[in-house]
Design a protein around this motif. Structure first.
Motif: not given
Lengths: 52, 658
Positions: A6-7, A10-11, A14-15, A21, A25, A29, B188, B191, B501, B504-505, B507-508, B511-512, B515
């Protein structure tokens, strides 16, 4: 253990077309998931950024 | 992830225990520990949490519990050598989804003398097997990270849960840790960690370069940006502290309210107590009667089995003789003898019967072996013998019914006695007037603290808003100054890149988490309603951003506080399963006394849901004999992979695989 799909999705969303990018990321991670320090991968990422 | 093996030495009454949770092919990954109360089921669970987290999470009372080493071993040392050492260890082997194995082993060594038991050393080892090699993991952070990866301590109560301590399951105190746990489960936290490190990198690596290379104005602006960022961070931390204080104060208010209002249902509980006593009296009477019936049954069948051969052969003899017509049914042997002597018919009085008639009568007489009287007695004996044989053939059926009734009565008696014990404990724990007065006073103090925390949070949020507005202005100015400086262009690009970056992290992450919370909320309600035997009792479950729970009835009232013990257990199980489903982390589920608080109506649904849960995870359950009733047994007996019987002998628990 892998990064939650899911992560990743989403990334990716978004990218968009900014693949660098997205890859940066995900790399960071994975580093956290492996329990390793983030300093070196961030420096490596910014060096790559310089070369773009 | 599953637990494949647990080895325990000298941990409370578990002196030497090894349990292998091997999954049997064709069976569910379900394992049962079966034992009477006080034998060590909960301490088995405590041993696991002690090994993984260094704490016993499931003690009834942390303050009055005994030291960890096995009491009998301590006494043995004291009575033999007087002083000595005792090593306590618990080792847990887990297998992850990626077929990697980890072994966690916690060891503590104690010195024993006549007066005290003192801890002298402790150790925690983690071994990693990747299929081909074995590596020790020495770094403490790494050890903790591995445990948090598979079984985060913050939400360990949602993997290892104690059916007897579920009153606290949804308390404010308990839910303080849930949010952190969810962040670990959903990743999360990854992130957040990356985002936080990028922030640190900006401050430590890029910001100094600006201050070094930039103009005075730029240097000052960057300094302001830095200070404002730090102020925002600080205020965010403060919000966390105030919120935590608020939750803790809410938990204290809950505790005080329980003391103050705990006596509300006293008349009902006293009435229940009386009813339980009456029920026990009746059950004891029934039990005694059944015992008498069993004694009579045993005596009767002892005699019947002893005489079975005689009864059977006698009955066969009579039936055989009857079948061959050797027993006189209507003809009297003496009458035939008279006819032969007088040669006269006894009916028509005809004299001098012909030779053929005499011969016929002589043949008849030869066939008849007993007199009519004896024959009549033998004939009367047949139904008696038949009934005895029938009784013997019903032996198994009668025995099963008699012993089945006896077991049912005994189980009901044990379960009622347990309920009575709990009611008595509750009645004994009713606080005195001083405690109630103190609770009222404390409640007032904590309520004031909650108000203060709410006020502080509001002020801090306003501060953050102001700082953020200032930061926006300062950042814009800084960026403008950076853009005008050619030599700092590359640094600006880097800052922009890192900031993009980071957004983005962030926001993600949001959201995670959102949800995940909504999904958990929906799944919890769905599983909860599936579990409940009564339909339409509840309309929804709501989980807010702090993971506080609200359960609404069909009239829209929040009824979490007034849910029955059984409903709380079902809600806890529903939340646990939802949490695991949504996080896609099928961690194991270890439930101590799962049906202790679940009434008979809900047990079937409860056990069926647990069975379904074993499709994707390992489930370990513990039962007392009273809880492992015929109904539960019928659902589980052909499903589990292993069942261990824990027995308590001479102060030590022994384990036998069934």
């Amino acid at each position: 253990m892998a990064i939650n799909k899911k992560i990743i999705d989403k990334i990716k969303q978004k990218t968009g077309t900014e693949t660098d990018k997205y890859l940066a990321i995900i790399e960071l991670l994975k580093t956290v998931d492996d329990g390793k320090q983030l300093k070196k991968p961030i420096e490596k990422m910014l060096k790559l950024f310089d070369s773009i | 992830m599953r637990i494949s093996n647990v080895t325990i030495r000298n941990f409370r009454q578990l002196k030497d225990v090894n349990i292998n949770f091997r999954r049997v092919e064709g069976r569910k990954d379900l394992h049962i520990l079966y034992a009477n109360n006080g034998v060590g089921k909960t301490n088995f669970l405590n041993a696991i949490s002690w090994c993984l987290y260094g704490e016993e999470s499931h003690l009834r009372n942390q303050h009055t519990s005994l030291f960890i080493p096995t009491n009998t071993v301590v006494n043995e040392i004291r009575t033999t050598t007087g002083t000595g050492r005792i090593e306590v260890f618990v080792s847990i082997q887990i297998t992850t989804d990626g077929s990697e194995d980890y072994t966690f082993k916690r060891t503590e060594t104690y010195n024993v003398n006549s007066d005290e038991v003192t801890l002298i050393s402790k150790m925690f080892d983690v071994q990693h097997y990747n299929g081909s090699s074995e590596n020790p993991i020495i770094d403490e952070d790494e050890q903790r990270q591995i445990i948090n990866k598979y079984l985060p301590q913050e939400i360990s109560n949602f993997f290892f849960f104690d059916g007897e301590q579920l009153e606290e399951f949804f308390s404010a105190e308990q839910l303080v840790n849930v949010k952190d746990g969810i962040q670990n489960l959903t990743q999360a936290s990854y992130l957040k960690k990356v985002s936080s490190y990028l922030d640190t990198y900006l401050k430590r690596e890029l910001s100094p370069k600006i201050r070094e290379m930039g103009s005075d104005d730029l240097r000052n602006t960057e300094q302001i940006v830095l200070q404002l960022s730090e102020s925002i961070e600080r205020e965010k931390i403060n919000i966390g502290i105030y919120s935590k204080q608020q939750k803790e104060a809410e938990a204290e208010v809950e505790k005080c309210s329980k003391i103050i209002h705990g006596c509300d249902s006293l008349p009902q509980i006293q009435q229940d107590h009386k009813k339980l006593e009456e029920k026990i009296e009746l059950l004891e009477k029934d039990k005694k009667q059944k015992e008498q019936e069993i004694i009579v049954f045993a005596k009767e069948y002892f005699i019947l089995f002893n005489y079975y051969n005689s009864i059977s052969s006698f009955r066969s003899y009579i039936k055989n003789e009857m079948g061959q017509g050797h027993l006189p049914p209507a003809i009297d042997k003496n009458l035939l003898k008279d006819i032969l002597e007088t040669k006269t018919c006894p009916v028509c009085q005809t004299q001098h019967l012909p030779a053929s008639s005499i011969e016929h009568i002589e043949n008849l007489l030869k066939k008849l072996s007993v007199s009519s009287n004896a024959s009549a007695i033998l004939n009367q004996t047949v139904p008696v013998l038949d009934s005895l044989v029938e009784k013997l053939s019903n032996y198994k059926k009668t025995k099963t019914k008699l012993f089945g009734d006896y077991t049912r009565i005994t189980e009901e008696l044990t379960s009622t006695e347990e309920k009575l014990q709990k009611t008595e404990n509750y009645l004994k724990s009713i606080p005195d007037a001083d405690s109630i007065a103190k609770a009222i006073e404390n409640k007032r103090i904590f309520q004031k603290l909650i108000e203060e925390c709410i006020g502080n949070v509001a002020v801090t949020k306003r501060n953050i808003e102001n700082f953020e507005a200032e930061l926006k202005r300062a950042t814009a100015k800084r960026d403008e100054l950076l853009s005008s400086s050619k030599k700092l262009e590359a640094i600006k690009k880097k800052i922009d890149y890192v900031n993009s970056l980071n957004s983005i992290l962030e926001e993600t992450t949001q959201e995670v988490l959102d949800e995940c919370r909504i999904e958990i909320q929906e799944q919890t309600f769905k599983i909860f309603t599936d579990l409940l035997s009564k339909e339409d009792a509840f309309s929804k479950v709501e989980i807010d951003s702090d993971y506080s729970f609200q359960v609404f009835d069909k009239f829209g009232q929040n009824v979490l506080g007034s849910c029955s013990a059984a409903e709380t257990v079902l809600l806890a199980l529903a939340f646990t399963l939802a949490l695991q489903n949504v996080s896609k982390r099928d961690a194991l589920l270890f439930i101590d006394t799962p049906v202790g608080r679940v009434d008979l109506d809900n047990r079937k649904n409860f056990m069926s849901t647990l069975l379904k849960a074993t499709d994707s995870r390992q489930v370990i359950l513990t039962f007392t004999p009273a809880e492992y009733s015929e109904g539960v047994k019928a659902i589980l007996c052909n499903e589990y992979s292993s069942m261990y019987n824990l027995r308590f002998e001479d102060g030590i628990t022994e384990i036998k695989k069934q």
